[in-house]
Design an enzyme around this catalytic site. Structure first.
Site, PDB file in Angstrom:
ATOM      1  N   ARG A 175       0.830  -1.209   0.000  1.00  0.00           N
ATOM      2  CA  ARG A 175       0.000   0.000   0.000  1.00  0.00           C
ATOM      3  C   ARG A 175       0.863   1.257   0.000  1.00  0.00           C
ATOM      4  O   ARG A 175       0.468   2.301  -0.516  1.00  0.00           O
ATOM      5  CB  ARG A 175      -1.021  -0.004   1.138  1.00  0.00           C
TER       6      ARG A 175
ATOM      7  N   GLU B 157     -10.247   5.486   7.009  1.00  0.00           N
ATOM      8  CA  GLU B 157      -8.826   5.797   7.015  1.00  0.00           C
ATOM      9  C   GLU B 157      -8.425   7.110   6.335  1.00  0.00           C
ATOM     10  O   GLU B 157      -7.523   7.801   6.822  1.00  0.00           O
ATOM     11  CB  GLU B 157      -8.041   4.652   6.346  1.00  0.00           C
TER      12      GLU B 157
HETATM   13  N1  MTE Z   1     -12.800   4.493  14.356  1.00  0.00           N
HETATM   14  C1  MTE Z   1     -12.867   4.140  15.651  1.00  0.00           C
HETATM   15  N2  MTE Z   1     -13.646   4.851  16.479  1.00  0.00           N
HETATM   16  N3  MTE Z   1     -12.153   3.087  16.140  1.00  0.00           N
HETATM   17  C2  MTE Z   1     -11.317   2.352  15.333  1.00  0.00           C
HETATM   18  O1  MTE Z   1     -10.670   1.406  15.797  1.00  0.00           O
HETATM   19  N4  MTE Z   1     -10.410   2.041  13.058  1.00  0.00           N
HETATM   20  C3  MTE Z   1     -10.112   2.691  11.782  1.00  0.00           C
HETATM   21  C4  MTE Z   1     -11.363   3.352  11.211  1.00  0.00           C
HETATM   22  N5  MTE Z   1     -12.003   4.161  12.203  1.00  0.00           N
HETATM   23  C5  MTE Z   1     -11.222   2.714  13.951  1.00  0.00           C
HETATM   24  C6  MTE Z   1     -12.018   3.799  13.501  1.00  0.00           C
HETATM   25  C7  MTE Z   1      -9.577   1.771  10.785  1.00  0.00           C
HETATM   26  S1  MTE Z   1      -7.944   1.405  10.845  1.00  0.00           S
HETATM   27  C8  MTE Z   1     -10.358   1.240   9.795  1.00  0.00           C
HETATM   28  S2  MTE Z   1      -9.698   0.243   8.599  1.00  0.00           S
HETATM   29  C9  MTE Z   1     -11.793   1.527   9.710  1.00  0.00           C
HETATM   30  O2  MTE Z   1     -12.245   2.316  10.797  1.00  0.00           O
HETATM   31  C10 MTE Z   1     -12.544   0.202   9.663  1.00  0.00           C
HETATM   32  O3  MTE Z   1     -13.900   0.343   9.689  1.00  0.00           O
HETATM   33  P1  MTE Z   1     -14.781   0.581   8.368  1.00  0.00           P
HETATM   34  O4  MTE Z   1     -14.274  -0.372   7.349  1.00  0.00           O
HETATM   35  O5  MTE Z   1     -16.138   0.282   8.841  1.00  0.00           O
HETATM   36  O6  MTE Z   1     -14.549   1.987   7.978  1.00  0.00           O
HETATM   37  N1  LUZ Z   2      -5.618  -4.690   5.377  1.00  0.00           N
HETATM   38  C1  LUZ Z   2      -5.342  -5.591   4.428  1.00  0.00           C
HETATM   39  C2  LUZ Z   2      -5.753  -3.392   5.090  1.00  0.00           C
HETATM   40  O1  LUZ Z   2      -5.195  -6.768   4.749  1.00  0.00           O
HETATM   41  N2  LUZ Z   2      -5.234  -5.185   3.158  1.00  0.00           N
HETATM   42  C3  LUZ Z   2      -5.366  -3.897   2.785  1.00  0.00           C
HETATM   43  O2  LUZ Z   2      -5.255  -3.571   1.608  1.00  0.00           O
HETATM   44  C4  LUZ Z   2      -5.624  -2.949   3.782  1.00  0.00           C
HETATM   45  N3  LUZ Z   2      -5.728  -1.654   3.493  1.00  0.00           N
HETATM   46  C5  LUZ Z   2      -5.957  -0.777   4.456  1.00  0.00           C
HETATM   47  C6  LUZ Z   2      -6.068  -1.219   5.757  1.00  0.00           C
HETATM   48  N4  LUZ Z   2      -5.977  -2.523   6.062  1.00  0.00           N
HETATM   49 MO1  MOS Z   3      -7.525  -0.487   9.350  1.00  0.00          MO
HETATM   50  S1  MOS Z   3      -5.491  -0.257   9.333  1.00  0.00           S
HETATM   51  O1  MOS Z   3      -7.575  -1.264   7.840  1.00  0.00           O
HETATM   52  O2  MOS Z   3      -7.659  -1.759  10.422  1.00  0.00           O
END
Ligand code: MTE
Ligand code: LUZ
Ligand code: MOS
Length: 750
Positions: free
Chosen positions: A304, A706
Site C-alpha cells: 500500500r 482511514e
Molecule cells: N474508528 C474508531 N472509532 N475506532 C477504530 O478502531 N479504526 C479505523 C477506522 N475508524 C477505527 C475507527 C480503521 S484502521 C479502519 S480500517 C476503519 O475504521 C474500519 O472500519 P470501516 O471499514 O467500517 O470503515
Molecule cells: N488490510 C489488508 C488493510 O489486509 N489489506 C489492505 O489492503 C488494507 N488496506 C488498508 C487497511 N488494512
Molecule cells: Mo484499518 S489499518 O484497515 O484496520
C-alpha cells in the site's frame, strides 16, 4: 442519525471483552515475555512459578498440542519462543492461575537464560545484511532513468518516519470457554474473527468447525487488532485445551504496549525531477520498512505504500522500490492508512524540498501536478479523479491565499510566535489490495413480530459500522432503525470473514446486507400483491411501516405482512454474499485495477509555533472531503475528526522510542504522548465535496475510516513552514515533529 451505541456508551453499559460475564471455574492467563530483543533461549525455569499460589499450569512451547505457529502470511511467528527470541516482549511462557493477580505474580517468578545475539533495530542495516522478509517489490511507470537527465530541476533526499502506538482504549484480550466434545468458544477483541479462528485451530489442532469466535465490539482497533489479536486468543485457547477450564487474558496497558507491534517506521530515499513549468516529470522512491521480527501484515502494508507513493499527483515516470526489513522489534502491523501515509509523506517531503530550493510555496507544485480524470496511477488503474475539484472547492471555500497572507502578516509583526500553513491533498484507494479479501456476507432474519436481526462479518470498533448496517436494513424495509438489531460478529453465523479493515467494512458488509434484505423484501411484496390488489411488485414499496401501492399508503402494515408471509410458509431469512465487481491486480506485471474507487480530499492546515519554547498549536484543519453521498453525517464527521487528530498525533507528538537494545522506552502513557483534548485543532471544518459521480460504495456513501488520517500530514509541513519563518533553516524530513525537534531546528542544533 446518531450512533446506535451512543446511549450504552455514555451509560457505561456497552459490553467489551472484560465485561462479558465469566463462567464458573474461569482461570486467568498471564504471558511471560522475553526481556531481551535477540538471543539463544538456552533454558526456562518455571518451577518457582508452578509452586506459586493459585497456579494451575505453566505452559511453554513443548506443551502445545497443535503447531507452535501463528504467522499468517509467512510462518515465522511461533506463539511461544522456542530456541531463540527475536524481540523484547516475545511471549515465552503462559501462566494460568485462579486470579489475574496470582497469574501475574507467578509470571514474575519465571527465569530464563538467553545468550545475547546482535540486535538490529534499523531497517537499512537489516537490508544491507539481506535480511528481508519477502523479496523487494517494485512499481514502474514510464522510465525515470532517461527522464532525469533532461529535467530542469532534480532534488534528492531522505526521510525518517517513526511508528505509532495504536492506543486503543480497550487493550488486547480474549476469553476461551471449552465446549462439548473438545471444542472452543472464543470471545476476542479482534478485527478479524476468522483470523482468530484460524490461529486458534492451528495451535490447538482443532478444525475450524469446532471453534466459534464471537465479537461483541472493540474499544478501538485502528488496525492493531487486524492480526495481533490472534496471539492472545491462541494463548487462551491453548490454556483452555490443556486445563479443560475457561481461560481469560486481558492485557494490562504496559504488557500491551511492550508486546504488540505498531505502525511501521520507514526510512526512505527520494529523487524528484521537475520541468521548467514545475511539472513533476520523474519520481524515484526507495522505502525501507521496519517490519520487526516477524512478517505479520508487513508485505501488504508495504504494497500500500507503493500504491500511494504518488498520493494525489500524476507523475508520468515513477520507479518505486520497497524493502520489507526484518529487525528485532515487535512485529509491526496494520495501522489506519496501512502504509499509505508513509508513502504520502515521502512525496510531500520531496515536493516541499523542491519548493524550498526553487523559492516557491509547495502548494504551487502540488496544485500543478494533481491527478486528473484519465491519468494513470503507477499501478495501471485509470483515475476517476476529484483531486482537482476537491482542491478547488477547498480553496474556494477556505481561501488558501488569504490564510497564507494572514500568516505572513502575523509573522511580520510577531517576534516569537510564527504561523505556518500547508495544503494536504489526499487520494486513498478503497478495497483490500489483495483482491480475494473483498467479499462479505450478511445474515438477516425477520421475526414474526416484525423485528429484524442482522449479523455480518463487520466488527464494530467505534467506527459506527453497526449503525450503518442497521440503517441499510431499516431503509430496505422502510422501517425505523429501532426495529433492527445488529448482533455480534460470530463465525458460526458468518463464516470466512475478511477482517474489518481497509475502510471497506461498511461497503462490503452493507452491500451483502442490502442483497439479503432485497431478497426478503421481494418475497414479502409477492405476499402483499393479492392483499393490496396490485398486479406487479414494482408498483409496491415498503415505507413508514406500511405497504405503499403506486406511492400511496395502503392499510397493510409491516407486522401483518410478516405474519401473513410466515403463515404462508414463506422464508423470512436470508444469507447473502457480496464480492466487489471489476477489481483485480496482477503482481507479475504490477498492474491492474485494485481499487473499487478512490476517496479524494484536500485539507488546509494552519499552526502557530512558539519559537522560544518549541511548542505549537494546530489552529485549524479545513478540508474539502469526498463523502460521495454520506449515509450518516454524524458518524462520518466523527471519523474525519478522529482520523485527523490521530494523523496529527503521528506527525507531531507521538514518539515511539526503542533503545539500541530493542527495548521500548515509551512503554506507558507517561512516556508516550497522544493528543488530548487540548491538542485537538481549535477548528476542524469539513466541506463535503460536491460531486454527482456514481461509485461502488454502499448507498454511494464512500468509505471514510482511514483517508482523513492523512490530512494530519499537513501539520508537519505547516510546522516546518512556521519554523522557517523564524529562522533561515532547512529542517530535515524526520518525523514526528516533536516540540524538542522544533526547538533543535529553531536553534540549529540538528
Ligand atoms: N474508528 C474508531 N472509532 N475506532 C477504530 O478502531 N479504526 C479505523 C477506522 N475508524 C477505527 C475507527 C480503521 S484502521 C479502519 S480500517 C476503519 O475504521 C474500519 O472500519 P470501516 O471499514 O467500517 O470503515
Ligand atoms: N488490510 C489488508 C488493510 O489486509 N489489506 C489492505 O489492503 C488494507 N488496506 C488498508 C487497511 N488494512
Ligand atoms: Mo484499518 S489499518 O484497515 O484496520
Amino acid at each position: 442519525m446518531k450512533n446506535i451505541d451512543s446511549k450504552s456508551h455514555v451509560r457505561g453499559e456497552s459490553v467489551y471483552l472484560d465485561d462479558i460475564p465469566t463462567v464458573q471455574g474461569t482461570l486467568y492467563a498471564c504471558v511471560f515475555d522475553s526481556p531481551l530483543a535477540h538471543g539463544k533461549l538456552t533454558s526456562i525455569d518455571t518451577s518457582e512459578a508452578e509452586e506459586s499460589e493459585g497456579v494451575v499450569r505453566v505452559i511453554t512451547a513443548k506443551d502445545l498440542i497443535g503447531e507452535n505457529q501463528i504467522g499468517g502470511i509467512v510462518p515465522d511467528e511461533p506463539l511461544l519462543a522456542d530456541g531463540e527470541v527475536h524481540f523484547a516482549g516475545q511471549p515465552i511462557a503462559i501462566v494460568v492461575a485462579k486470579s489475574e493477580e496470582l497469574a501475574r505474580k507467578a509470571a514474575k517468578k519465571i527465569t530464563v537464560d538467553i545468550e545475547p545475539l546482535e540486535v538490529v533495530t534499523d531497517p537499512r542495516v537489516a537490508a544491507a545484511k539481506g535480511d528481508l522478509i519477502v523479496p523487494p517489490k517494485k512499481f514502474v511507470l514510464g522510465d525515470t532513468a532517461s527522464v532525469f537527465e533532461n529535467c530542469a530541476h532534480v532534488f534528492e533526499g531522505r526521510t525518517e518516519q517513526n511508528g505509532q502506538e495504536h492506543l486503543y482504549i480497550e487493550t488486547q484480550g480474549a476469553y476461551a470457554v471449552p465446549t462439548e466434545g473438545g471444542g472452543l468458544k472464543v470471545y476476542s477483541s479482534t478485527q478479524g474473527p476468522t483470523a482468530v479462528q484460524r490461529a486458534v485451530c492451528r495451535v490447538t489442532g482443532l478444525a475450524m468447525h469446532e471453534v466459534e469466535v464471537d465479537v461483541q465490539r472493540l474499544g478501538g482497533g485502528f488496525g492493531g487488532k487486524e492480526d495481533q489479536a490472534n496471539a492472545w486468543a491462541a494463548v487462551c485457547a491453548v490454556a483452555t485445551q490443556l486445563t479443560k477450564r475457561p481461560v481469560k487474558y486481558a492485557l494490562h496497558r504496559m504488557e500491551d504496549m511492550r508486546m504488540t507491534g505498531k505502525r511501521h517506521p520507514y526510512s526512505s530515499d527520494y529523487k524528484i525531477g521537475l520541468d521548467a513549468d514545475f511539472k513533476i516529470v520523474a519520481y524515484e522512491a526507495t522505502f525501507y520498512q521496519n517490519a520487526g521480527a516477524a512478517c505479520d501484515l508487513s508485505p501488504p502494508v508495504l504494497e500500500r505504500t507503493l500504491f500511494h507513493c504518488t498520493n494525489s499527483y500524476f507523475i508520468p515516470n515513477v520507479t518505486a522500490t520497497a524493502y520489507c526489513c526484518r529487525t528485532n522489534l515487535p512485529p509491526n502491523t496494520a495501522f489506519r492508512g496501512f502504509g499509505g501515509p508513509q508513502g504520502m509523506f515521502v512525496i510531500e517531503a520531496a515536493i516541499a524540498h523542491a519548493a524550498e530550493k526553487l523559492g516557491l510555496p509547495a502548494s504551487e507544485i502540488q496544485r500543478a501536478n494533481l491527478i486528473d480524470d484519465g491519468d494513470e496511477f503507477p499501478y495501471g488503474q485509470i483515475a476517476e479523479s476529484d483531486a482537482i475539484t476537491s482542491w478547488a472547492q477547498a480553496d474556494d471555500k477556505f481561501n488558501f491565499a488569504t490564510l497564507q497572507k494572514e500568516a505572513v502578516e502575523f509573522n511580520a509583526s510577531s517576534k516569537y510566535f510564527k504561523k505556518g500553513v500547508a495544503m494536504m491533498p489526499v487520494c486513498f484507494g478503497i478495497s483490500f489490495t489483495k483482491t480475494p479479501m473483498n467479499q462479505a456476507r450478511s445474515l438477516v432474519h425477520v421475526y414474526t413480530d416484525g423485528s429484524i436481526a442482522v449479523s455480518t462479518g463487520a466488527v464494530e470498533m467505534g467506527q459506527g459500522v453497526n449503525t450503518k448496517m442497521a440503517q441499510v436494513a431499516a431503509k430496505m424495509f422502510g422501517l425505523d432503525i429501532d426495529v433492527v438489531k445488529v448482533h455480534t460478529t460470530n463465525t458460526l453465523r458468518i463464516a470466512n470473514t475478511s477482517p474489518t479493515a481497509a475502510s471497506a467494512a461498511a461497503d462490503l458488509n452493507g452491500k451483502a446486507t442490502q442483497l439479503a434484505c432485497e431478497t426478503i423484501r421481494k418475497r414479502l411484496l409477492e405476499v402483499a400483491l393479492p392483499l393490496v390488489e396490485a398486479a406487479d411488485i414494482d408498483d409496491l414499496s415498503l415505507q413508514d411501516g406500511f405497504v405503499f401501492r403506486n406511492g400511496e399508503k395502503t392499510s397493510l402494515g409491516w407486522q401483518t405482512l410478516v405474519m401473513d408471509a410466515h403463515l404462508q410458509r414463506v422464508n423470512l431469512s436470508e444469507h447473502s454474499h457480496y464480492a466487489t465487481p471489476g477489481i483485480g491486480f496482477d503482481w507479475t506485471t504490477a498492474k491492474g485495477h485494485p481499487f473499487a474507487y478512490h476517496v479524494y480530499g484536500t485539507a488546509i492546515v494552519g499552526v502557530t509555533v512558539d519559537c522560544l519554547r518549541g511548542r505549537y498549536e494546530v489552529d485549524y484543519v479545513k478540508c474539502c472531503h469526498d463523502f460521495g453521498t454520506s449515509m450518516n453525517t454524524a458518524v462520518d464527521l466523527g471519523q474525519i475528526e478522529g482520523g485527523i487528530v490521530q494523523g496529527l498525533g503521528w506527525m507531531t507528538m507521538e514518539e515511539v522510542v526503542y533503545d539500541a537494545d530493542g527495548r521500548l522506552r515509551s512503554n506507558a502513557l507517561s512516556t508516550y504522548k497522544v493528543p488530548d483534548i487540548y491538542s485537538v485543532p481549535k477548528e476542524i471544518a469539513v466541506l463535503p465535496l460536491e460531486t454527482d459521480r456514481d461509485n461502488l460504495a454502499i448507498f454511494n456513501s464512500k468509505a471514510v475510516g482511514e483517508p482523513p488520517l492523512m490530512y494530519g500530514i499537513g501539520a508537519y509541513f505547516a510546522i516546518r513552514n512556521a519554523v522557517k519563518a523564524y529562522t533561515d533553516c532547512s529542517p530535515k524530513f524526520d518525523c514526528p515533529f516533536t516540540p524538542e525537534r522544533v526547538l533543535m531546528n529553531l536553534y540549529s542544533k540538528l
